[in-house]
Design a protein around this motif. Structure first.
Motif, PDB file in Angstrom:
ATOM      1  N   HIS A  45      51.716 -71.246  53.331  1.00 48.65           N
ATOM      2  CA  HIS A  45      50.790 -71.554  52.238  1.00 48.65           C
ATOM      3  C   HIS A  45      50.671 -73.060  52.017  1.00 48.65           C
ATOM      4  O   HIS A  45      49.578 -73.573  51.718  1.00 48.65           O
ATOM      5  CB  HIS A  45      51.258 -70.860  50.959  1.00 48.65           C
ATOM      6  CG  HIS A  45      50.224 -70.858  49.875  1.00 48.65           C
ATOM      7  ND1 HIS A  45      50.543 -70.716  48.542  1.00 48.65           N
ATOM      8  CD2 HIS A  45      48.871 -70.995  49.911  1.00 48.65           C
ATOM      9  CE1 HIS A  45      49.447 -70.761  47.819  1.00 48.65           C
ATOM     10  NE2 HIS A  45      48.419 -70.921  48.616  1.00 48.65           N
ATOM     11  N   TYR A  47      50.797 -75.406  54.210  1.00 47.67           N
ATOM     12  CA  TYR A  47      49.878 -75.937  55.227  1.00 47.67           C
ATOM     13  C   TYR A  47      48.425 -75.714  54.808  1.00 47.67           C
ATOM     14  O   TYR A  47      47.585 -76.637  54.901  1.00 47.67           O
ATOM     15  CB  TYR A  47      50.152 -75.274  56.574  1.00 47.67           C
ATOM     16  CG  TYR A  47      49.149 -75.648  57.646  1.00 47.67           C
ATOM     17  CD1 TYR A  47      49.331 -76.792  58.414  1.00 47.67           C
ATOM     18  CD2 TYR A  47      48.017 -74.870  57.877  1.00 47.67           C
ATOM     19  CE1 TYR A  47      48.407 -77.157  59.385  1.00 47.67           C
ATOM     20  CE2 TYR A  47      47.085 -75.225  58.837  1.00 47.67           C
ATOM     21  CZ  TYR A  47      47.288 -76.366  59.596  1.00 47.67           C
ATOM     22  OH  TYR A  47      46.377 -76.728  60.546  1.00 47.67           O
ATOM     23  N   GLU A  48      48.124 -74.515  54.351  1.00 46.03           N
ATOM     24  CA  GLU A  48      46.754 -74.198  53.953  1.00 46.03           C
ATOM     25  C   GLU A  48      46.302 -75.039  52.771  1.00 46.03           C
ATOM     26  O   GLU A  48      45.167 -75.527  52.714  1.00 46.03           O
ATOM     27  CB  GLU A  48      46.626 -72.706  53.628  1.00 46.03           C
ATOM     28  CG  GLU A  48      46.741 -71.809  54.834  1.00 46.03           C
ATOM     29  CD  GLU A  48      45.669 -72.098  55.879  1.00 46.03           C
ATOM     30  OE1 GLU A  48      44.529 -72.434  55.485  1.00 46.03           O
ATOM     31  OE2 GLU A  48      45.974 -72.020  57.083  1.00 46.03           O
ATOM     32  N   ARG A  51      45.656 -78.538  54.022  1.00 47.80           N
ATOM     33  CA  ARG A  51      44.428 -78.574  54.813  1.00 47.80           C
ATOM     34  C   ARG A  51      43.200 -78.596  53.899  1.00 47.80           C
ATOM     35  O   ARG A  51      42.233 -79.324  54.145  1.00 47.80           O
ATOM     36  CB  ARG A  51      44.390 -77.366  55.751  1.00 47.80           C
ATOM     37  CG  ARG A  51      43.206 -77.358  56.719  1.00 47.80           C
ATOM     38  CD  ARG A  51      43.221 -76.107  57.581  1.00 47.80           C
ATOM     39  NE  ARG A  51      43.164 -74.900  56.764  1.00 47.80           N
ATOM     40  CZ  ARG A  51      42.062 -74.391  56.250  1.00 47.80           C
ATOM     41  NH1 ARG A  51      40.896 -75.010  56.424  1.00 47.80           N
ATOM     42  NH2 ARG A  51      42.085 -73.287  55.531  1.00 47.80           N
ATOM     43  N   GLN A  52      43.241 -77.791  52.832  1.00 49.95           N
ATOM     44  CA  GLN A  52      42.141 -77.791  51.871  1.00 49.95           C
ATOM     45  C   GLN A  52      42.014 -79.147  51.175  1.00 49.95           C
ATOM     46  O   GLN A  52      40.898 -79.612  50.893  1.00 49.95           O
ATOM     47  CB  GLN A  52      42.356 -76.681  50.847  1.00 49.95           C
ATOM     48  CG  GLN A  52      42.221 -75.278  51.429  1.00 49.95           C
ATOM     49  CD  GLN A  52      42.691 -74.211  50.473  1.00 49.95           C
ATOM     50  OE1 GLN A  52      42.834 -74.446  49.269  1.00 49.95           O
ATOM     51  NE2 GLN A  52      42.974 -73.018  50.994  1.00 49.95           N
TER      52      GLN A  52
END
Length: 297
Positions: A45, A47-48, A51-52
């Protein structure tokens, strides 16, 4: 308005993180930065979320957690304009220490606000990014057992090291550097690739490593008997391991390490099961970081 995102992993590392949102709010209130705080819910999570943040143009992301959380967030920031900042809350805090970040929460926040952005190298092991160290052998076995322990902290880590040392059997490795320019076989206690000088907790596996030289320090520590263990440990924590006749070190841009059987490899202290062949390579000048230091070593 310039935006900053703090990603807090509530279950990683050591120590409570409940006071951090308020400390951040107080520190950023008088700045021209817009602060957002969020929490991770599961593995991957962080990482996501990072990235966002890149996609939404955040100036930097603050990783609040241990080395695993830092690694996960940093992976999303490679070759982007979004920088990485760290409030260290882990057992080792390898990258935070290498960047000169204070270990206390208030001091770390102040260092981020007063710090400057630098660009450092990262490395890859079989395509997986790491930012401080990777390793096969004893350190990987310790990392695996420590990750499975019900409690974290220095005492648990020390107990894990002692337990693994008693039962550890060195492996035979075939090492090739710079596309086969030099190839040899050796038994080793540890084979480590270092972008930064230390594992964490001021244990300096590669005292001469630099995060800005475009090279990896490849360290081969040969097997040693129990009588040598205190000496090796002292050298590890006093930045004198390079003086030991038990180790060899090489500055390389790429190396291939082969072993007889699959097993754990640690990336920034996090164990991952990998096969018999490990390819490590440097990715020069690939991630922006915030550090209180005028220069990054």
């Amino acid at each position: 308005m310039r935006k900053v995102l703090a990603i807090i992993n509530p279950i990683s590392g050591t120590g409570s993180k409940t006071s951090i949102p308020m400390l951040l709010a107080e520190a950023y209130q008088e700045t021209d930065l817009q602060l957002f705080v969020t929490y991770t819910k599961e593995g991957g999570h962080a990482y996501e979320l990072a990235r966002q943040a890149v996609e939404q143009g955040y100036e930097y992301v603050i990783a609040v957690g241990g080395d695993g959380t830092v690694n996960e967030i940093a992976k999303a920031l490679i070759y982007t304009d979004t920088a990485l900042a760290i409030i260290p809350k882990g057992s080792g805090n390898g990258l935070a220490r290498a960047l000169g970040m204070p270990m206390r929460e208030r001091s770390a926040i102040d260092a981020i606000l007063r710090g400057s952005v630098h660009v450092i190298d990262c490395c890859k092991a079989n395509g997986r990014p790491f930012f401080c160290t990777c390793g096969m052998g004893f350190d990987a076995q310790v990392s695996k057992q420590f990750a499975e322990a019900p409690f974290r902290g220095p005492l648990t880590y020390f107990a894990t090291m002692v337990d693994k040392y008693i039962n550890f059997k060195p492996e035979l490795y075939r090492i090739s550097i710079e596309d086969g320019q030099e190839v040899w076989e050796t038994e080793a206690f540890i084979v480590a690739g270092a972008n930064a000088s230390q594992y964490g907790n001021n244990a300096y596996i590669a005292p001469n490593a630099s995060m800005t030289d475009g090279m990896i320090d490849l360290i081969v520590l040969r097997p040693f008997g129990g009588l040598k263990a205190p000496q090796v440990a002292l050298q590890l924590f006093t930045k004198r391991l390079e003086s030991s006749n038990l180790q060899d070190s090489f500055k390389v841009s790429r190396a291939i390490i082969e072993r007889s059987k699959a097993g754990p490899v640690h990336l920034d202290g996090e164990p991952i099961e990998m096969g018999t062949r490990l390819e490590i390579e440097v990715v020069p000048a690939s991630i922006k970081v915030i550090t209180p230091a005028a220069e990054v070593l």
